[in-house]
Scaffold this motif. Structure first.
Motif, PDB file in Angstrom:
ATOM      1  N   VAL A  55       4.972  94.008 193.635  1.00  0.00           N
ATOM      2  CA  VAL A  55       6.110  94.129 192.734  1.00  0.00           C
ATOM      3  C   VAL A  55       5.959  95.325 191.800  1.00  0.00           C
ATOM      4  O   VAL A  55       6.901  96.088 191.571  1.00  0.00           O
ATOM      5  CB  VAL A  55       6.283  92.808 191.933  1.00  0.00           C
ATOM      6  CG1 VAL A  55       7.360  92.939 190.890  1.00  0.00           C
ATOM      7  CG2 VAL A  55       6.584  91.656 192.878  1.00  0.00           C
ATOM      8  N   GLU A  56       4.773  95.510 191.242  1.00  0.00           N
ATOM      9  CA  GLU A  56       4.547  96.622 190.325  1.00  0.00           C
ATOM     10  C   GLU A  56       4.727  97.963 191.030  1.00  0.00           C
ATOM     11  O   GLU A  56       5.311  98.901 190.474  1.00  0.00           O
ATOM     12  CB  GLU A  56       3.146  96.519 189.724  1.00  0.00           C
ATOM     13  CG  GLU A  56       2.893  97.534 188.630  1.00  0.00           C
ATOM     14  CD  GLU A  56       1.574  97.281 187.894  1.00  0.00           C
ATOM     15  OE1 GLU A  56       0.737  98.195 187.903  1.00  0.00           O
ATOM     16  OE2 GLU A  56       1.420  96.192 187.327  1.00  0.00           O
ATOM     17  N   SER A  57       4.264  98.083 192.253  1.00  0.00           N
ATOM     18  CA  SER A  57       4.417  99.318 193.017  1.00  0.00           C
ATOM     19  C   SER A  57       5.899  99.646 193.246  1.00  0.00           C
ATOM     20  O   SER A  57       6.314 100.801 193.122  1.00  0.00           O
ATOM     21  CB  SER A  57       3.692  99.183 194.360  1.00  0.00           C
ATOM     22  OG  SER A  57       3.897 100.313 195.163  1.00  0.00           O
ATOM     23  N   LEU A  58       6.690  98.630 193.553  1.00  0.00           N
ATOM     24  CA  LEU A  58       8.128  98.851 193.755  1.00  0.00           C
ATOM     25  C   LEU A  58       8.810  99.257 192.450  1.00  0.00           C
ATOM     26  O   LEU A  58       9.675 100.140 192.443  1.00  0.00           O
ATOM     27  CB  LEU A  58       8.786  97.602 194.339  1.00  0.00           C
ATOM     28  CG  LEU A  58      10.295  97.700 194.597  1.00  0.00           C
ATOM     29  CD1 LEU A  58      10.624  98.858 195.529  1.00  0.00           C
ATOM     30  CD2 LEU A  58      10.817  96.389 195.160  1.00  0.00           C
ATOM     31  N   ALA A  59       8.430  98.656 191.340  1.00  0.00           N
ATOM     32  CA  ALA A  59       9.004  99.038 190.051  1.00  0.00           C
ATOM     33  C   ALA A  59       8.652 100.481 189.707  1.00  0.00           C
ATOM     34  O   ALA A  59       9.501 101.245 189.224  1.00  0.00           O
ATOM     35  CB  ALA A  59       8.517  98.083 188.958  1.00  0.00           C
ATOM     36  N   LEU A  60       7.417 100.884 189.956  1.00  0.00           N
ATOM     37  CA  LEU A  60       7.020 102.277 189.727  1.00  0.00           C
ATOM     38  C   LEU A  60       7.822 103.231 190.601  1.00  0.00           C
ATOM     39  O   LEU A  60       8.229 104.310 190.156  1.00  0.00           O
ATOM     40  CB  LEU A  60       5.518 102.445 190.001  1.00  0.00           C
ATOM     41  CG  LEU A  60       4.583 101.922 188.924  1.00  0.00           C
ATOM     42  CD1 LEU A  60       3.146 101.864 189.436  1.00  0.00           C
ATOM     43  CD2 LEU A  60       4.667 102.790 187.675  1.00  0.00           C
ATOM     44  N   PHE A  61       8.068 102.859 191.847  1.00  0.00           N
ATOM     45  CA  PHE A  61       8.865 103.687 192.757  1.00  0.00           C
ATOM     46  C   PHE A  61      10.278 103.895 192.215  1.00  0.00           C
ATOM     47  O   PHE A  61      10.781 105.025 192.170  1.00  0.00           O
ATOM     48  CB  PHE A  61       8.920 103.037 194.149  1.00  0.00           C
ATOM     49  CG  PHE A  61       9.958 103.611 195.054  1.00  0.00           C
ATOM     50  CD1 PHE A  61       9.785 104.848 195.646  1.00  0.00           C
ATOM     51  CD2 PHE A  61      11.126 102.908 195.319  1.00  0.00           C
ATOM     52  CE1 PHE A  61      10.762 105.391 196.480  1.00  0.00           C
ATOM     53  CE2 PHE A  61      12.104 103.430 196.148  1.00  0.00           C
ATOM     54  CZ  PHE A  61      11.913 104.678 196.734  1.00  0.00           C
ATOM     55  N   VAL A  62      10.933 102.821 191.781  1.00  0.00           N
ATOM     56  CA  VAL A  62      12.303 102.920 191.265  1.00  0.00           C
ATOM     57  C   VAL A  62      12.330 103.766 189.997  1.00  0.00           C
ATOM     58  O   VAL A  62      13.193 104.641 189.832  1.00  0.00           O
ATOM     59  CB  VAL A  62      12.911 101.519 191.025  1.00  0.00           C
ATOM     60  CG1 VAL A  62      14.247 101.625 190.308  1.00  0.00           C
ATOM     61  CG2 VAL A  62      13.076 100.784 192.353  1.00  0.00           C
ATOM     62  N   ALA A  63      11.383 103.548 189.091  1.00  0.00           N
ATOM     63  CA  ALA A  63      11.333 104.328 187.847  1.00  0.00           C
ATOM     64  C   ALA A  63      11.096 105.807 188.149  1.00  0.00           C
ATOM     65  O   ALA A  63      11.713 106.676 187.524  1.00  0.00           O
ATOM     66  CB  ALA A  63      10.247 103.776 186.925  1.00  0.00           C
ATOM     67  N   GLU A  64      10.236 106.109 189.105  1.00  0.00           N
ATOM     68  CA  GLU A  64       9.959 107.500 189.451  1.00  0.00           C
ATOM     69  C   GLU A  64      11.162 108.154 190.133  1.00  0.00           C
ATOM     70  O   GLU A  64      11.477 109.317 189.872  1.00  0.00           O
ATOM     71  CB  GLU A  64       8.723 107.584 190.356  1.00  0.00           C
ATOM     72  CG  GLU A  64       8.340 108.983 190.784  1.00  0.00           C
ATOM     73  CD  GLU A  64       7.947 109.926 189.647  1.00  0.00           C
ATOM     74  OE1 GLU A  64       7.882 111.146 189.898  1.00  0.00           O
ATOM     75  OE2 GLU A  64       7.706 109.459 188.517  1.00  0.00           O
ATOM     76  N   LEU A  65      11.861 107.414 190.973  1.00  0.00           N
ATOM     77  CA  LEU A  65      13.074 107.950 191.596  1.00  0.00           C
ATOM     78  C   LEU A  65      14.107 108.292 190.524  1.00  0.00           C
ATOM     79  O   LEU A  65      14.735 109.352 190.573  1.00  0.00           O
ATOM     80  CB  LEU A  65      13.639 106.941 192.597  1.00  0.00           C
ATOM     81  CG  LEU A  65      14.901 107.369 193.334  1.00  0.00           C
ATOM     82  CD1 LEU A  65      14.651 108.614 194.188  1.00  0.00           C
ATOM     83  CD2 LEU A  65      15.416 106.224 194.207  1.00  0.00           C
ATOM     84  N   GLN A  66      14.271 107.413 189.551  1.00  0.00           N
ATOM     85  CA  GLN A  66      15.197 107.684 188.447  1.00  0.00           C
ATOM     86  C   GLN A  66      14.763 108.904 187.639  1.00  0.00           C
ATOM     87  O   GLN A  66      15.585 109.714 187.242  1.00  0.00           O
ATOM     88  CB  GLN A  66      15.295 106.478 187.521  1.00  0.00           C
ATOM     89  CG  GLN A  66      16.017 105.310 188.129  1.00  0.00           C
ATOM     90  CD  GLN A  66      16.064 104.202 187.113  1.00  0.00           C
ATOM     91  OE1 GLN A  66      15.166 103.395 187.033  1.00  0.00           O
ATOM     92  NE2 GLN A  66      17.107 104.192 186.319  1.00  0.00           N
ATOM     93  N   ARG A  67      13.470 109.029 187.408  1.00  0.00           N
ATOM     94  CA  ARG A  67      12.969 110.161 186.635  1.00  0.00           C
ATOM     95  C   ARG A  67      13.245 111.475 187.359  1.00  0.00           C
ATOM     96  O   ARG A  67      13.655 112.464 186.763  1.00  0.00           O
ATOM     97  CB  ARG A  67      11.467 110.002 186.381  1.00  0.00           C
ATOM     98  CG  ARG A  67      10.899 111.044 185.415  1.00  0.00           C
ATOM     99  CD  ARG A  67       9.388 111.009 185.364  1.00  0.00           C
ATOM    100  NE  ARG A  67       8.758 111.479 186.584  1.00  0.00           N
ATOM    101  CZ  ARG A  67       8.665 112.763 186.954  1.00  0.00           C
ATOM    102  NH1 ARG A  67       9.191 113.706 186.213  1.00  0.00           N
ATOM    103  NH2 ARG A  67       8.035 113.097 188.072  1.00  0.00           N
ATOM    104  N   ARG A  68      13.041 111.467 188.674  1.00  0.00           N
ATOM    105  CA  ARG A  68      13.226 112.693 189.454  1.00  0.00           C
ATOM    106  C   ARG A  68      14.698 113.019 189.702  1.00  0.00           C
ATOM    107  O   ARG A  68      15.034 114.169 189.969  1.00  0.00           O
ATOM    108  CB  ARG A  68      12.517 112.563 190.803  1.00  0.00           C
ATOM    109  CG  ARG A  68      11.013 112.525 190.715  1.00  0.00           C
ATOM    110  CD  ARG A  68      10.442 112.632 192.103  1.00  0.00           C
ATOM    111  NE  ARG A  68       9.019 112.405 192.160  1.00  0.00           N
ATOM    112  CZ  ARG A  68       8.271 112.720 193.218  1.00  0.00           C
ATOM    113  NH1 ARG A  68       8.814 113.274 194.281  1.00  0.00           N
ATOM    114  NH2 ARG A  68       6.983 112.470 193.209  1.00  0.00           N
ATOM    115  N   CYS A  69      15.557 112.030 189.663  1.00  0.00           N
ATOM    116  CA  CYS A  69      16.984 112.211 189.975  1.00  0.00           C
ATOM    117  C   CYS A  69      17.833 111.672 188.828  1.00  0.00           C
ATOM    118  O   CYS A  69      18.593 110.710 189.003  1.00  0.00           O
ATOM    119  CB  CYS A  69      17.328 111.494 191.277  1.00  0.00           C
ATOM    120  SG  CYS A  69      16.243 111.882 192.650  1.00  0.00           S
ATOM    121  N   PRO A  70      17.750 112.271 187.633  1.00  0.00           N
ATOM    122  CA  PRO A  70      18.387 111.672 186.460  1.00  0.00           C
ATOM    123  C   PRO A  70      19.908 111.634 186.500  1.00  0.00           C
ATOM    124  O   PRO A  70      20.520 110.818 185.827  1.00  0.00           O
ATOM    125  CB  PRO A  70      17.890 112.556 185.307  1.00  0.00           C
ATOM    126  CG  PRO A  70      17.534 113.859 185.951  1.00  0.00           C
ATOM    127  CD  PRO A  70      17.053 113.518 187.328  1.00  0.00           C
TER     128      PRO A  70
END
Length: 196
Positions: free
Chosen positions: A110-125
């Motif tokens: 679960v934590e890995s998936l949350a990090l993925f979503v947060a990083e995608l948002q950071r890279r594609c604001p």
């Protein structure tokens, strides 16, 4: 979602735990029914099982997808980030993250998936990102989903509900189809961060 698809944008469909392209085929079939044309998409399928990805590649040739659609496959969602933020999301919107039955898995990190979503948002604001969740409508099967949402800030609920789905595991069976009640949510994100 129909409004986003109707806008003429070429959606990036990120299928988390894609299996044999099941959710991608369902979206393309829905698009065909609603708009009378094949779905033009950038599809990114992510699954830990190489055999599932092989089957997904085979099904990607279906005529419900426009010939110009692109397909990429990964065994880890973090490996897809460079493609998503570098080539795909900058060229098109929206981004649709699909998690169909993913959270029912006991092995989901679960934590890995949350990090993925947060990083995608950071890279594609500037990209509108939607998250489509579907899972059996049972509390014991949705613990991972509840925990995942607690790890992200800025989640905005757009829609939720439950529906009964019917399916056959053997197309030649004379028995009535099996059914299951499925709970779903459609989310989007305000500027979001990962909560450690």
């Amino acid at each position: 979602m129909s409004k986003q698809l109707r806008s003429g944008a070429r959606p990036v469909f990120v299928d988390l735990g894609c299996g044999p392209l099941t959710a991608g085929l369902a979206l393309a079939d829905l698009h065909q029914e609603e708009f009378g044309s094949p779905l033009l998409t950038h599809y990114v399928g992510i699954d830990i099982a190489p055999a599932m990805l092989d089957k997904a590649r085979e099904f990607s040739k279906s005529p419900v997808f426009a010939p110009e659609s692109t397909f990429s496959f990964f065994t880890d969602w973090h490996h897809s980030l460079d493609l998503l933020s570098g080539d795909l999301v900058q060229l098109t919107n929206p981004v649709i993250l699909s998690a169909s039955y993913l959270f029912a898995s006991n092995s989901l990190e679960v934590e890995s998936l949350a990090l993925f979503v947060a990083e995608l948002q950071r890279r594609c604001p500037s990209a509108p990102i939607y998250f489509v969740f579907q899972n059996p409508n049972r509390d014991d099967r949705n613990v991972n989903y509840t925990n995942w949402k607690k790890l992200l800030s800025g989640i905005k609920l757009l829609e939720r509900g439950a529906t009964r789905v019917y399916y056959r595991t053997n197309p030649r069976s004379n028995w009535p189809p099996s059914s299951e009640e499925v709970y779903y949510e459609l989310l989007t994100f305000q500027p979001s961060t990962f909560r450690s």
